[in-house]
Design an enzyme around this catalytic site. Structure first.
Site, short mmCIF file in Angstrom:
data_model
loop_
_atom_site.label_atom_id
_atom_site.label_comp_id
_atom_site.label_asym_id
_atom_site.label_seq_id
_atom_site.Cartn_x
_atom_site.Cartn_y
_atom_site.Cartn_z
N ARG A 1 0.56 -1.16 -0.18
CA ARG A 1 -0.22 0.13 0.22
C ARG A 1 0.71 0.86 -0.43
O ARG A 1 2.38 1.20 0.53
CB ARG A 1 -0.49 -0.40 0.98
N GLU B 1 -3.77 7.89 -4.58
CA GLU B 1 -4.04 7.68 -5.85
C GLU B 1 -4.91 7.53 -6.21
O GLU B 1 -6.08 8.37 -5.23
CB GLU B 1 -4.40 5.26 -5.71
N HIS C 1 -0.99 0.14 -10.27
CA HIS C 1 -1.69 -0.38 -8.85
C HIS C 1 -2.20 -2.17 -10.08
O HIS C 1 -3.17 -2.53 -9.92
CB HIS C 1 -2.66 -0.19 -8.56
C1 8YV Z 1 -6.56 -4.78 -5.84
C2 8YV Z 1 -4.64 -5.53 -4.12
O1 8YV Z 1 -7.04 -5.30 -7.27
O2 8YV Z 1 -5.93 -6.73 -3.26
C3 8YV Z 1 -5.51 -6.20 -3.21
O3 8YV Z 1 -5.80 -5.36 -1.99
O4 8YV Z 1 -4.20 -4.05 -3.69
C4 8YV Z 1 -5.63 -5.06 -5.62
O5 8YV Z 1 -4.60 -6.01 -5.95
C5 8YV Z 1 -7.37 -4.08 -5.24
O6 8YV Z 1 -7.61 -3.75 -3.86
C6 8YV Z 1 -9.10 -3.48 -5.45
O7 8YV Z 1 -9.38 -3.11 -4.79
#
Ligand code: 8YV
Length: 324
Positions: free
Chosen positions: A243, A272, A290
């Site tokens: 993150r 983001e 992302h």
């Molecule tokens: C997702 C991600 O696409 O799953 C996660 O935590 O960071 C990503 O790969 C995103 O969160 C979709 O909400």
């Protein structure tokens, strides 16, 4: 009146998943795929039995206050859920689920992509070729760092951290060390060719490449700050597919500008989709929008996990991936 639970999906999902959702539930889709406003999300919590958010939605505590809530479950599309104030949701009697397991390999693959790209200057090289500025092969052209045989330091040895260790150790002969909050059985760690160190600092000091795989938010906010960046080797690289808020972005820009570390590969950012210009103008950083879980197989599997979770919930069973 329909006896099916009403659900609202905040973004476009893979078609196959939207179809299953539409068959099982009274489904409101986001045809335009525009991010929802805080007011729109607050209204959705008051008009639908379930809301299915993604990382592009913010669900802070105030969204759950003021009464009138209809939603009983948030079926998050993604494994990370630091965009949801889970404690506030729980206090409001709302169950929260996520989608672990199905995005492990693809996220580790993107971490590997970033690690290789930044070390071997793939982004820079591609920009040069596309700009028509490649003047030809020469022994000193765009020299990067060798990856094979180096030391990888992992922060967060969960599913994705382990998958990254596996790739680096067995694919690239790397020595792998990691930091994890809880103790990992050394026999388990050695299955991934990895060994646990006591502190984050120990890992930062030992590694040629540092890859972040811990959750965002809470105590991990700005875990990688100016002080810790300065502990890394001057030739080391930082990879973040976790993150954005795990890294102090301003401190990272300074470190990249001033040669405190050699480069970075980033798939996630503090605010983001805003990526600071100061980062965008640096050559020694590889930037992705992302993409960690962005494969057809994984995005469908994530959606189907949400289907399983909300189906179980509305059938009166325990959702398999309940986090609150
Ligand atoms: C997702 C991600 O696409 O799953 C996660 O935590 O960071 C990503 O790969 C995103 O969160 C979709 O909400």
């Amino acid at each position: 009146m329909s006896s099916k639970p009403s659900i609202l999906v905040t973004r476009r999902w893979p078609q196959a998943v939207e179809q299953v959702l539409s068959e099982r539930f009274e489904t409101t889709l986001n045809e335009a795929d525009l991010p929802m406003s805080p007011a729109g999300l607050a209204a959705a919590l008051r008009s639908h039995d379930a809301v299915l958010p993604t990382v592009s939605d913010r669900l802070p505590a105030d969204l759950f206050s003021g009464g009138g809530l209809k939603a009983k479950i948030l079926g998050n599309y993604g494994v990370g859920y630091n965009h949801i104030d889970v404690a506030a949701a729980k206090a409001a009697g709302i169950v929260v689920t996520n989608t672990p397991g199905v995005l492990t390999d693809c996220t580790a693959d993107i971490a590997m992509t970033l690690l290789l790209s930044v070390a071997r200057r793939a982004g820079e090289g591609e920009r040069e070729v596309r700009a028509g500025q490649w003047s030809g092969w020469r022994p000193t052209h765009m020299i990067g760092a060798k990856v094979t045989g180096k030391t990888l330091g992992i922060v967060g040895f969960g599913r994705i951290g382990k998958a990254m260790a596996k790739r680096c150790h067995f694919g690239f002969d790397m020595d792998v060390v990691f930091y994890n909050r809880s103790r990992i059985d050394p026999a388990e760690a050695s299955r991934y060719g990895a060994r646990q160190l006591e502190t984050v600092e120990d890992v930062l000091k030992a590694a040629d490449f540092v890859s972040l795989h811990c959750p965002g938010g809470g105590e991990n906010r700005h875990l990688i700050n100016a002080e810790r960046l300065a502990m890394m080797k001057r030739h080391a690289y930082l990879v973040n597919t976790a993150r954005g808020d795990v890294v102090d972005e301003t401190a990272l820009v300074d470190a990249l500008r001033n040669g405190v570390i050699r480069g970075a590969g980033l798939d996630v950012f503090e605010a983001e989709p805003n990526v600071p210009e100061a980062l965008r103008e640096l050559e020694n950083v590889v930037l992705l929008p992302h993409l960690g879980s962005a494969t057809e197989e994984t995005r469908v599997a994530m959606g189907m996990k949400v289907v399983d979770n909300i189906t179980a919930f509305f059938a009166g069973r325990e959702p398999p991936d309940r986090v609150a």
